[in-house]
Design a protein around this motif. Structure first.
Motif, short mmCIF file in Angstrom:
data_model
loop_
_atom_site.label_atom_id
_atom_site.label_comp_id
_atom_site.label_asym_id
_atom_site.label_seq_id
_atom_site.Cartn_x
_atom_site.Cartn_y
_atom_site.Cartn_z
N TYR A 52 0.79 -1.23 0.00
CA TYR A 52 0.00 0.00 0.00
C TYR A 52 0.82 1.29 0.00
O TYR A 52 0.38 2.29 -0.55
N ASP A 53 1.96 1.27 0.66
CA ASP A 53 2.71 2.51 0.85
C ASP A 53 3.98 2.60 0.00
O ASP A 53 4.30 3.66 -0.52
N ASP A 54 4.69 1.50 -0.11
CA ASP A 54 6.00 1.52 -0.77
C ASP A 54 5.93 1.33 -2.28
O ASP A 54 6.90 1.61 -2.98
N THR A 55 4.81 0.80 -2.76
CA THR A 55 4.65 0.52 -4.19
C THR A 55 3.24 0.92 -4.62
O THR A 55 2.42 1.29 -3.79
N LYS A 56 2.96 0.81 -5.90
CA LYS A 56 1.61 1.05 -6.41
C LYS A 56 0.83 -0.26 -6.56
O LYS A 56 -0.20 -0.29 -7.21
N LEU A 57 1.33 -1.31 -5.95
CA LEU A 57 0.68 -2.61 -6.10
C LEU A 57 -0.77 -2.59 -5.63
O LEU A 57 -1.64 -3.19 -6.25
N ALA A 58 -1.06 -1.90 -4.54
CA ALA A 58 -2.43 -1.87 -4.02
C ALA A 58 -3.32 -0.91 -4.80
O ALA A 58 -4.50 -1.19 -5.02
N SER A 59 -2.77 0.20 -5.24
CA SER A 59 -3.59 1.21 -5.90
C SER A 59 -3.68 1.05 -7.41
O SER A 59 -4.67 1.45 -8.02
N ASP A 60 -2.65 0.45 -8.01
CA ASP A 60 -2.62 0.34 -9.48
C ASP A 60 -1.65 -0.76 -9.90
O ASP A 60 -0.61 -0.48 -10.51
N ALA A 61 -1.99 -1.99 -9.56
CA ALA A 61 -1.11 -3.12 -9.86
C ALA A 61 -0.70 -3.21 -11.33
O ALA A 61 0.47 -3.47 -11.63
N PRO A 62 -1.61 -2.96 -12.29
CA PRO A 62 -1.20 -3.06 -13.70
C PRO A 62 -0.03 -2.12 -14.06
O PRO A 62 0.77 -2.45 -14.94
N SER A 63 0.08 -1.00 -13.37
CA SER A 63 1.17 -0.07 -13.69
C SER A 63 2.53 -0.60 -13.26
O SER A 63 3.56 -0.07 -13.66
N THR A 64 2.55 -1.67 -12.47
CA THR A 64 3.83 -2.24 -12.02
C THR A 64 4.32 -3.39 -12.91
O THR A 64 5.38 -3.94 -12.65
N LYS A 70 5.35 -9.47 -13.75
CA LYS A 70 5.74 -9.91 -15.09
C LYS A 70 4.65 -9.70 -16.14
O LYS A 70 4.97 -9.52 -17.31
N ASP A 71 3.37 -9.78 -15.74
CA ASP A 71 2.32 -9.68 -16.74
C ASP A 71 0.98 -9.29 -16.11
O ASP A 71 0.87 -9.16 -14.90
N ALA A 72 -0.02 -9.12 -16.96
CA ALA A 72 -1.35 -8.69 -16.51
C ALA A 72 -1.99 -9.72 -15.59
O ALA A 72 -2.74 -9.35 -14.67
N SER A 73 -1.71 -10.98 -15.80
CA SER A 73 -2.26 -12.03 -14.94
C SER A 73 -1.78 -11.85 -13.50
O SER A 73 -2.57 -11.96 -12.56
N GLU A 74 -0.50 -11.57 -13.34
CA GLU A 74 0.01 -11.33 -12.00
C GLU A 74 -0.64 -10.09 -11.39
O GLU A 74 -0.96 -10.08 -10.20
N ALA A 75 -0.84 -9.06 -12.18
CA ALA A 75 -1.50 -7.84 -11.69
C ALA A 75 -2.90 -8.17 -11.19
O ALA A 75 -3.35 -7.65 -10.15
N GLU A 76 -3.62 -9.02 -11.91
CA GLU A 76 -4.96 -9.41 -11.49
C GLU A 76 -4.92 -10.17 -10.17
O GLU A 76 -5.78 -9.95 -9.30
N HIS A 77 -3.94 -11.04 -10.01
CA HIS A 77 -3.81 -11.79 -8.75
C HIS A 77 -3.48 -10.87 -7.58
O HIS A 77 -4.03 -11.03 -6.49
N ILE A 78 -2.62 -9.91 -7.80
CA ILE A 78 -2.27 -8.96 -6.74
C ILE A 78 -3.49 -8.11 -6.40
O ILE A 78 -3.78 -7.85 -5.22
N ALA A 79 -4.24 -7.69 -7.40
CA ALA A 79 -5.46 -6.91 -7.15
C ALA A 79 -6.45 -7.73 -6.32
O ALA A 79 -7.10 -7.19 -5.41
N ALA A 80 -6.56 -9.02 -6.58
CA ALA A 80 -7.44 -9.89 -5.79
C ALA A 80 -6.94 -10.00 -4.36
O ALA A 80 -7.74 -9.97 -3.40
N LEU A 81 -5.65 -10.12 -4.18
CA LEU A 81 -5.06 -10.16 -2.84
C LEU A 81 -5.38 -8.88 -2.08
O LEU A 81 -5.81 -8.90 -0.92
#
Length: 102
Positions: A52-64, A70-81
């Motif tokens: 949430y604080d150190d990365t954009k993984l919580a707010s915008d996983a696809p941008s990472t 590595k890919d959009a699938s991972e972004a979807e999994h992180i968004a679900a987490l």
């Protein structure tokens, strides 16, 4: 093999995801305070801060993608987490975490 710009951050993410997925680890390390391996101290807050604080993984996983993921699938999994963690925050709040979440 797909490469990311920040492999060390990816490794940290992998460690946090493993911890979040392992209730036995959470009890031993986060609740009972028993260090494991080379890690001297770990707690739920560390995973939250990273996502949430150190990365954009919580707010915008696809941008990472390409940076940490590595890919959009991972972004979807992180968004679900993150959505799952948000359910916990909605039920119990975030005040005790002492972080900038929500």
């Amino acid at each position: 093999m797909i490469q990311v710009k920040y492999p060390e951050m990816r490794k940290e993410l992998e460690e946090h995801v493993r911890a979040l997925a392992d209730p036995a680890y959470q009890r031993r390390v986060w609740v009972e305070g028993k260090a494991e391996g080379s890690v001297r101290h770990d707690e739920f807050d560390y995973a939250v801060h990273f996502l949430y604080d150190d990365t954009k993984l919580a707010s915008d996983a696809p941008s990472t993608v390409g940076w940490i993921l590595k890919d959009a699938s991972e972004a979807e999994h992180i968004a679900a987490l993150v959505r799952s963690i948000d359910v916990v925050f909605a039920k119990y709040g975030t005040k005790h975490l002492g972080c900038g979440v929500h």
